[in-house]
Design an enzyme around this catalytic site. Structure first.
Site, PDB file in Angstrom:
ATOM      1  N   VAL A  91      36.165  43.549  42.160  1.00 36.08           N
ATOM      2  CA  VAL A  91      34.845  43.652  41.523  1.00 36.08           C
ATOM      3  C   VAL A  91      33.895  44.475  42.383  1.00 36.08           C
ATOM      4  O   VAL A  91      33.190  45.360  41.891  1.00 36.08           O
ATOM      5  CB  VAL A  91      34.275  42.233  41.265  1.00 36.08           C
ATOM      6  CG1 VAL A  91      32.814  42.286  40.879  1.00 36.08           C
ATOM      7  CG2 VAL A  91      35.081  41.542  40.173  1.00 36.08           C
ATOM      8  N   THR A 132      32.383  35.478  40.571  1.00 32.47           N
ATOM      9  CA  THR A 132      32.324  34.385  39.596  1.00 32.47           C
ATOM     10  C   THR A 132      32.060  33.092  40.357  1.00 32.47           C
ATOM     11  O   THR A 132      32.883  32.665  41.163  1.00 32.47           O
ATOM     12  CB  THR A 132      33.661  34.314  38.834  1.00 32.47           C
ATOM     13  OG1 THR A 132      33.831  35.555  38.153  1.00 32.47           O
ATOM     14  CG2 THR A 132      33.676  33.167  37.839  1.00 32.47           C
ATOM     15  N   PHE A 156      32.202  41.385  33.739  1.00 35.71           N
ATOM     16  CA  PHE A 156      33.170  41.103  32.666  1.00 35.71           C
ATOM     17  C   PHE A 156      34.266  42.158  32.573  1.00 35.71           C
ATOM     18  O   PHE A 156      34.961  42.252  31.568  1.00 35.71           O
ATOM     19  CB  PHE A 156      32.438  40.988  31.320  1.00 35.71           C
ATOM     20  CG  PHE A 156      31.444  39.858  31.284  1.00 35.71           C
ATOM     21  CD1 PHE A 156      31.874  38.551  31.076  1.00 35.71           C
ATOM     22  CD2 PHE A 156      30.097  40.086  31.489  1.00 35.71           C
ATOM     23  CE1 PHE A 156      30.962  37.498  31.054  1.00 35.71           C
ATOM     24  CE2 PHE A 156      29.172  39.044  31.477  1.00 35.71           C
ATOM     25  CZ  PHE A 156      29.605  37.742  31.260  1.00 35.71           C
ATOM     26  N   ARG A 173      37.744  44.222  32.933  1.00 36.03           N
ATOM     27  CA  ARG A 173      39.160  43.837  32.980  1.00 36.03           C
ATOM     28  C   ARG A 173      39.893  44.736  33.961  1.00 36.03           C
ATOM     29  O   ARG A 173      39.626  45.926  34.013  1.00 36.03           O
ATOM     30  CB  ARG A 173      39.836  44.029  31.611  1.00 36.03           C
ATOM     31  CG  ARG A 173      39.385  43.107  30.533  1.00 36.03           C
ATOM     32  CD  ARG A 173      39.741  43.693  29.185  1.00 36.03           C
ATOM     33  NE  ARG A 173      39.106  45.005  29.023  1.00 36.03           N
ATOM     34  CZ  ARG A 173      39.448  45.894  28.094  1.00 36.03           C
ATOM     35  NH1 ARG A 173      40.433  45.640  27.261  1.00 36.03           N
ATOM     36  NH2 ARG A 173      38.819  47.046  27.993  1.00 36.03           N
ATOM     37  N   ALA A 225      50.431  37.336  21.034  1.00 37.71           N
ATOM     38  CA  ALA A 225      51.236  36.257  21.607  1.00 37.71           C
ATOM     39  C   ALA A 225      52.106  36.827  22.719  1.00 37.71           C
ATOM     40  O   ALA A 225      52.498  37.994  22.678  1.00 37.71           O
ATOM     41  CB  ALA A 225      52.094  35.633  20.518  1.00 37.71           C
ATOM     42  N   GLY A 226      52.367  36.028  23.719  1.00 37.09           N
ATOM     43  CA  GLY A 226      53.164  36.518  24.842  1.00 37.09           C
ATOM     44  C   GLY A 226      53.611  35.374  25.727  1.00 37.09           C
ATOM     45  O   GLY A 226      53.668  34.222  25.290  1.00 37.09           O
ATOM     46  N   CYS A 235      41.905  35.838  37.401  1.00 37.82           N
ATOM     47  CA  CYS A 235      40.674  35.231  36.875  1.00 37.82           C
ATOM     48  C   CYS A 235      40.908  34.023  35.984  1.00 37.82           C
ATOM     49  O   CYS A 235      40.455  32.922  36.296  1.00 37.82           O
ATOM     50  CB  CYS A 235      39.881  36.285  36.121  1.00 37.82           C
ATOM     51  SG  CYS A 235      39.531  37.706  37.143  1.00 37.82           S
ATOM     52  N   LYS A 273      49.690  42.082  34.059  1.00 37.87           N
ATOM     53  CA  LYS A 273      49.450  42.901  32.878  1.00 37.87           C
ATOM     54  C   LYS A 273      49.647  44.364  33.285  1.00 37.87           C
ATOM     55  O   LYS A 273      49.768  44.644  34.487  1.00 37.87           O
ATOM     56  CB  LYS A 273      48.061  42.652  32.306  1.00 37.87           C
ATOM     57  CG  LYS A 273      46.917  43.056  33.226  1.00 37.87           C
ATOM     58  CD  LYS A 273      45.622  42.782  32.526  1.00 37.87           C
ATOM     59  CE  LYS A 273      44.591  43.818  32.808  1.00 37.87           C
ATOM     60  NZ  LYS A 273      43.384  43.653  32.041  1.00 37.87           N
ATOM     61  N   ARG A 332      48.948  38.221  40.882  1.00 32.21           N
ATOM     62  CA  ARG A 332      48.448  36.850  40.947  1.00 32.21           C
ATOM     63  C   ARG A 332      48.692  36.086  39.642  1.00 32.21           C
ATOM     64  O   ARG A 332      48.343  36.546  38.568  1.00 32.21           O
ATOM     65  CB  ARG A 332      46.952  36.853  41.303  1.00 32.21           C
ATOM     66  CG  ARG A 332      46.745  37.137  42.783  1.00 32.21           C
ATOM     67  CD  ARG A 332      45.298  37.261  43.144  1.00 32.21           C
ATOM     68  NE  ARG A 332      44.744  38.542  42.733  1.00 32.21           N
ATOM     69  CZ  ARG A 332      43.486  38.916  42.962  1.00 32.21           C
ATOM     70  NH1 ARG A 332      42.665  38.087  43.578  1.00 32.21           N
ATOM     71  NH2 ARG A 332      43.059  40.092  42.573  1.00 32.21           N
TER      72      ARG A 332
HETATM   73  C1  UGA Z   1      39.746  38.895  32.405  1.00 32.57           C
HETATM   74  C2  UGA Z   1      38.685  39.113  31.308  1.00 32.57           C
HETATM   75  O1  UGA Z   1      39.290  39.748  30.172  1.00 32.57           O
HETATM   76  C3  UGA Z   1      37.532  39.980  31.830  1.00 32.57           C
HETATM   77  O2  UGA Z   1      36.537  40.082  30.836  1.00 32.57           O
HETATM   78  C4  UGA Z   1      36.958  39.320  33.077  1.00 32.57           C
HETATM   79  O3  UGA Z   1      35.922  40.097  33.655  1.00 32.57           O
HETATM   80  C5  UGA Z   1      38.049  39.143  34.117  1.00 32.57           C
HETATM   81  O4  UGA Z   1      39.112  38.332  33.558  1.00 32.57           O
HETATM   82  C6  UGA Z   1      37.448  38.466  35.320  1.00 32.57           C
HETATM   83  O5  UGA Z   1      37.003  37.314  35.193  1.00 32.57           O
HETATM   84  O6  UGA Z   1      37.288  39.119  36.356  1.00 32.57           O
HETATM   85  P1  UGA Z   1      41.740  40.382  33.407  1.00 32.57           P
HETATM   86  O7  UGA Z   1      42.153  39.122  34.112  1.00 32.57           O
HETATM   87  O8  UGA Z   1      41.656  41.652  34.169  1.00 32.57           O
HETATM   88  O9  UGA Z   1      40.293  40.173  32.718  1.00 32.57           O
HETATM   89  O10 UGA Z   1      42.792  40.651  32.241  1.00 32.57           O
HETATM   90  P2  UGA Z   1      42.885  40.414  30.664  1.00 32.57           P
HETATM   91  O11 UGA Z   1      43.076  41.706  30.021  1.00 32.57           O
HETATM   92  O12 UGA Z   1      41.823  39.549  30.172  1.00 32.57           O
HETATM   93  O13 UGA Z   1      44.279  39.619  30.584  1.00 32.57           O
HETATM   94  C7  UGA Z   1      44.413  38.321  31.157  1.00 32.57           C
HETATM   95  C8  UGA Z   1      45.767  37.742  30.798  1.00 32.57           C
HETATM   96  O14 UGA Z   1      45.815  37.437  29.410  1.00 32.57           O
HETATM   97  C9  UGA Z   1      46.934  38.693  31.044  1.00 32.57           C
HETATM   98  O15 UGA Z   1      48.001  37.948  31.605  1.00 32.57           O
HETATM   99  C10 UGA Z   1      47.285  39.211  29.675  1.00 32.57           C
HETATM  100  O16 UGA Z   1      48.616  39.602  29.536  1.00 32.57           O
HETATM  101  C11 UGA Z   1      46.979  37.998  28.819  1.00 32.57           C
HETATM  102  N1  UGA Z   1      46.710  38.320  27.407  1.00 32.57           N
HETATM  103  C12 UGA Z   1      45.601  39.007  27.053  1.00 32.57           C
HETATM  104  C13 UGA Z   1      47.605  37.898  26.440  1.00 32.57           C
HETATM  105  O17 UGA Z   1      48.636  37.255  26.733  1.00 32.57           O
HETATM  106  N2  UGA Z   1      47.325  38.176  25.120  1.00 32.57           N
HETATM  107  C14 UGA Z   1      46.225  38.856  24.749  1.00 32.57           C
HETATM  108  O18 UGA Z   1      46.031  39.066  23.523  1.00 32.57           O
HETATM  109  C15 UGA Z   1      45.342  39.295  25.731  1.00 32.57           C
END
Ligand code: UGA
Length: 456
Positions: free
Chosen positions: A11, A122, A152, A154, A255-256, A263, A324, A331
């Protein structure tokens, strides 16, 4: 404006570089001398698309620099952002605030009388009050303000998210802090990003509420996927069908294998702990934590079933290891649970990640995992290929080539990135998440299903 950013983690570094790109002068500060030396040499410690270029151009323009000590930069700063880590506290899951409070104590003596100290990390609701107490005890006569401005962005899309935010939340308790924060974000007015001023406590809690809601949404669709597998419905059709309702929205309904990352897992745990501290029940959050942990473990069972019920002595290629795509972050990555569970069951694992092999090696510690630099090398002689993370390079594998090098053509696609017909045509047995297989379609005489209306 002059900004100081304490902490050059994800961040801190991305926000610092983006603020500099807005035209502010930013000094990013970190106690880790080696990190600062590396940044000063132009080396970026994390993988984030576009970040190296952004840092390079802003350093060259004289707007961004790095320092191992806060002294000079904090003395001159209009705003000091705290962007240090708030990991889960060992043993109880509360957010560990030691770095936030240590940084506050360290900068207190240096702050200008009219400085605004802003948490970007956070932090649990009420942390700003404690920061204010620490500063007031060390600088009783000053007019220093404390605000909250949660982030916020990603991972993997951080720069774009920062430049085009859906909203900017600022929690402030006085007009001076509100004015200064308005100035900080003025360059974004052009993009018409809503700047929402709320109380400091509301801002702190908004961040957790947002992450908890998104994590809940993912968990909901994952549970629907389980039900789809039992009933022959297709979770992607369900996601589309509900996502078109604007009250629900189509995002975060993929879904996954369960959510991971730096986070969601830690923030949900911390939020549940906060609720306990305030004697409030957050049952949805607690259930989300439980369901997601279980799901990550259960993904190995899916692989074992795809391999005929037993993986002992079998070679399994696991493709996509980071939590991802477009990050090297391991992590809480679902791949860790899948791999360790498969090893426990006697499987031999070869992993491949387009960017995160080294990080995966260290995250998996003593686990006996081999690594390959490309997916086909990983699949050589494998009894199954499992896709855990949907990197772009894994979305268009040459299936014929993949099948040829494997000893049994079994594809477990935990991200639903392939079409069943193309995989089956390439000779594979295909297993995915929440989408019907011929075998899984219930027969008309199948138990309770006969009570439901017939499908078309
Ligand atoms: C998340 C939030 O999306 C951000 O808005 C936030 O700022 C951030 O945490 C944080 O608190 O710093 P991030 O952890 O980078 O961001 O990644 P995401 O894209 O949100 O994905 C999180 C997890 O959810 C991943 O493992 C991803 O594969 C999973 N996911 C996401 C799914 O399984 N399905 C989805 O439809 C979306």
């Amino acid at each position: 404006m002059r900004l100081a950013m304490i902490g050059t983690g994800y961040v801190g570094l991305v926000s610092g570089a983006c603020f500099a790109d807005f035209g502010h002068h930013v000094t990013c500060i970190d106690a880790d001398a080696r990190k600062i030396e590396a940044l000063n040499r132009g080396e970026i410690p994390i993988f984030e698309p576009g970040l190296d270029e952004l840092v390079r151009t802003n350093v060259a323009a004289g707007r961004l620099d790095f320092s191992g000590t806060p002294d000079e930069a904090v003395r001159e700063a209009d705003v000091v952002f705290l962007a240090v880590g708030t990991p889960s506290r060992r043993g109880d899951g509360h957010a560990d605030l030691q770095y936030v409070y240590a940084a506050t104590a360290e900068i207190a003596a240096l702050l200008r009388d009219d400085a605004v100290v802003v948490t970007k990390s956070t932090v649990p609701v009420g942390t700003g009050d404690e920061i204010e107490r620490i500063i007031a005890s060390l600088r009783p006569e000053s007019g220093i303000s404390v605000a909250s401005n949660p982030e916020f962005m990603r991972e993997g899309a951080a720069i774009d998210d920062f430049r085009r935010p859906n909203r900017i939340i600022v929690g402030a308790e006085n007009d001076h802090a509100r004015e200064v924060m308005g100035e900080v974000y003025r360059p974004l007015y052009l993009n018409q990003a809503p700047l929402v001023f709320v109380s400091r406590r509301s801002a702190e809690l908004t961040k957790y509420a947002a992450n908890a809601f998104l994590a809940m949404k993912i968990t909901f669709i994952n549970e629907m996927a389980d039900l789809c597998e039992k009933t022959g419905a297709n979770v992607q059709d369900i996601a589309r069908g509900i996502g078109l309702d604007q009250r629900i929205g189509s995002k975060f309904l993929n879904a996954g294998p369960g959510f991971g990352g730096s986070c969601f897992p830690k923030d949900l745990l911390a939020l549940a702990k906060t609720a306990q501290d305030f004697s409030t029940e957050l049952r949805l959050v607690e259930t989300t934590i439980y369901a997601n942990d279980r799901r990550k473990r259960d993904m190995a069972k899916k692989v074992i079933a795809a391999c005929g019920g037993n993986v002992r002595g079998k070679k399994i290629a696991v493709l996509g290891l980071t939590f991802k795509p477009n990050t090297d972050d391991m992590r809480d990555a679902p791949s860790i649970s899948v791999i360790t569970a498969l090893i426990d069951q006697g499987a031999e694992i070869v992993g491949h990640d387009p960017v995160g092999n080294a990080q995966a090696r260290s995250a998996l510690g003593d686990s006996p995992v081999m690594f390959a630099d490309d997916p086909y090398a990983a699949a050589e002689g494998a009894d199954a290929v499992v896709i855990v993370t949907e990197w772009a390079s894994l979305r268009a594998l040459d299936l014929a080539r993949l099948g040829k090098v494997m000893s049994a053509p079994v594809l477990v696609d935990l991200r639903n990135i392939y079409r069943r017909d193309e995989v089956v045509r390439a000779g594979f047995s295909y297993h995915c998440v929440g989408r019907p297989t011929e075998e899984a379609l219930p027969s008309e005489t199948d138990g309770h299903f006969s009570d439901l209306p017939m499908r078309a």
